[in-house]
Design a protein around this motif. Structure first.
Motif, PDB file in Angstrom:
ATOM      1  N   THR A  94      -0.101  -8.743  -6.398  1.00  0.00           N
ATOM      2  CA  THR A  94       0.921  -7.980  -6.041  1.00  0.00           C
ATOM      3  C   THR A  94       2.376  -8.049  -6.657  1.00  0.00           C
ATOM      4  O   THR A  94       3.030  -7.467  -6.893  1.00  0.00           O
ATOM      5  N   HIS A 120     -10.593  -5.546  -8.801  1.00  0.00           N
ATOM      6  CA  HIS A 120      -9.844  -5.991  -7.800  1.00  0.00           C
ATOM      7  C   HIS A 120     -10.837  -6.936  -7.027  1.00  0.00           C
ATOM      8  O   HIS A 120     -11.986  -6.734  -6.632  1.00  0.00           O
ATOM      9  N   ASP A 123      -7.911 -10.311  -1.584  1.00  0.00           N
ATOM     10  CA  ASP A 123      -6.863 -10.029  -0.790  1.00  0.00           C
ATOM     11  C   ASP A 123      -6.535 -11.037   0.361  1.00  0.00           C
ATOM     12  O   ASP A 123      -7.404 -11.811   0.874  1.00  0.00           O
ATOM     13  N   SER A 225      -3.163  -7.240   7.754  1.00  0.00           N
ATOM     14  CA  SER A 225      -4.073  -6.559   7.021  1.00  0.00           C
ATOM     15  C   SER A 225      -4.394  -5.233   7.872  1.00  0.00           C
ATOM     16  O   SER A 225      -3.998  -5.340   8.975  1.00  0.00           O
ATOM     17  N   THR A 248      -0.737  -6.889   2.070  1.00  0.00           N
ATOM     18  CA  THR A 248      -1.837  -8.009   1.863  1.00  0.00           C
ATOM     19  C   THR A 248      -1.252  -8.312   0.418  1.00  0.00           C
ATOM     20  O   THR A 248      -0.915  -7.575  -0.477  1.00  0.00           O
ATOM     21  N   TRP A 250      -2.777  -8.842  -2.935  1.00  0.00           N
ATOM     22  CA  TRP A 250      -4.197  -8.679  -3.635  1.00  0.00           C
ATOM     23  C   TRP A 250      -3.956  -9.544  -4.952  1.00  0.00           C
ATOM     24  O   TRP A 250      -2.932  -9.864  -5.496  1.00  0.00           O
ATOM     25  N   ALA A 292     -12.754  -9.377  -2.302  1.00  0.00           N
ATOM     26  CA  ALA A 292     -12.638  -7.900  -2.165  1.00  0.00           C
ATOM     27  C   ALA A 292     -13.977  -7.425  -2.849  1.00  0.00           C
ATOM     28  O   ALA A 292     -14.539  -7.906  -3.387  1.00  0.00           O
ATOM     29  N   ASP A 307       0.125   0.906  -3.908  1.00  0.00           N
ATOM     30  CA  ASP A 307       0.760  -0.315  -3.411  1.00  0.00           C
ATOM     31  C   ASP A 307       1.900  -0.218  -4.097  1.00  0.00           C
ATOM     32  O   ASP A 307       3.094  -0.678  -3.520  1.00  0.00           O
TER      33      ASP A 307
END
Length: 323
Positions: A94, A120, A123, A225, A248, A250, A292, A307
């Motif tokens: 992130t 992905h 998280d 979350s 979160t 990620w 994930a 995001d």
């Protein structure tokens, strides 16, 4: 002219035909997995845990290469400028691909233009922590307490422009409360002040926060979350009180732009298979990371775009800087 055109077309055909062949032989040497954060941190440990199992699935070796600095920008830039041959990958977060562009507009890379999204892979939610002597025992009670004491409460963060600060600002925006920011150099330095009551709230990671909760030194009000986390199922989601609230960290794999779709598919498949492994799941749980469903590269790219837009709005609306 005709001979030149035919030669050019033939050369192009050879290149197109060679790409699948290269992918079939991939990997035939070690793959460099750049982690843009220091060794022994959560991102590094995640990379080593997942990389070991992915090496088995790929039939090659992923070698973690820590390139920390500038909030992850140094390592990310190295990955963006690497040859798109599949032998340099990036474990982004992130911070590097959602918050970074909003906080630091002059990054040396473009998170969309310069990267090929692959998967992905995880998280990491946070938890809302308060002192044990706080009058609030629920998220709703804490919001009510803050509204009755505007400007009198404060929150700690791991520094300006970090996801810890942005999470708190997202909470403030959705709850409609005014709480003063106190930046620290890492949440570990803030925890003693939270325990003593000098700080009123902190959004900390599960692995570092929950031991204090279980030892009775802090109280956890909720998890960040969207739903309850399997890593701390006893905690309600903050979203139960503030619908849609989610924050979160990620983790995801990228390669340089121009990476062969066949190689992207190979790495994506290996990531999915590794994440399904019970041993990997167990190790990630200890790191406070939920595996994930890697999904497709397109799904990953869409998730990151949503995001990034969310955090950019918070950065702009709340006038947040990393200074």
């Amino acid at each position: 002219m005709k001979r030149t055109t035919r030669a050019a077309l033939a050369a192009a055909a050879l290149v197109l035909a060679a790409a699948p062949a290269l992918a079939q032989n991939y990997p035939n040497r070690p793959i460099r997995l750049i982690v843009p954060f220091p060794a022994a941190g959560a991102t590094d440990l995640f990379a080593r845990t997942l990389g070991q199992k992915m090496s088995e699935k790929l039939g090659g070796t992923l070698v973690v290469d820590n390139k920390p600095g500038a909030g992850g920008a140094i390592g990310s830039d190295l990955a963006a400028k690497a040859p798109p041959d599949g032998y340099t990958l990036l474990l982004a977060t992130t911070s590097t691909h959602a918050i970074g562009p909003a906080i630091t507009p002059k990054l040396p890379y473009d998170t969309v233009r310069d990267f090929a999204p692959i998967a992905h892979v995880g998280d990491a939610p946070s938890i809302m922590l308060v002192p044990v002597n706080s009058p609030a025992k629920t998220v709703r009670e804490w919001i009510d307490h803050a509204k009755k004491n505007p400007g009198k409460l404060n929150y700690a963060s791991s520094g300006n422009g970090t996801i810890v600060q942005l999470t708190a600002e997202l909470f403030k925006a959705q709850a409609g409360v005014f709480v003063t920011h106190i930046p620290y150099r890492g949440t570990a330095l803030a925890v003693p002040d939270l325990i003593s009551g000098k700080v009123d709230v902190l959004f900390d990671s599960l692995p570092t926060g929950m031991p204090h909760v279980r030892d009775g030194r802090l109280r956890a009000l909720g998890v960040t979350s969207l739903k309850r986390s399997p890593l701390a199922p006893e905690l309600p989601a903050i979203a139960d009180t503030l619908p849609g609230f989610e924050s979160t960290t990620w983790f995801g794999f990228y390669g340089p732009k121009g990476l062969s779709p066949d190689i992207v598919a190979r790495v994506n498949k290996a990531a999915n298979e590794a994440l399904a492994d019970p041993e990997v799941k167990d190790k990630l749980a200890r790191l406070g990371i939920e595996p994930a469903n890697a999904g497709t590269p397109e799904q990953f790219a869409k998730m990151v775009a949503v995001d990034a837009a969310k955090w950019k709005k918070i950065v702009v609306d709340r006038k947040i800087t990393n200074d």
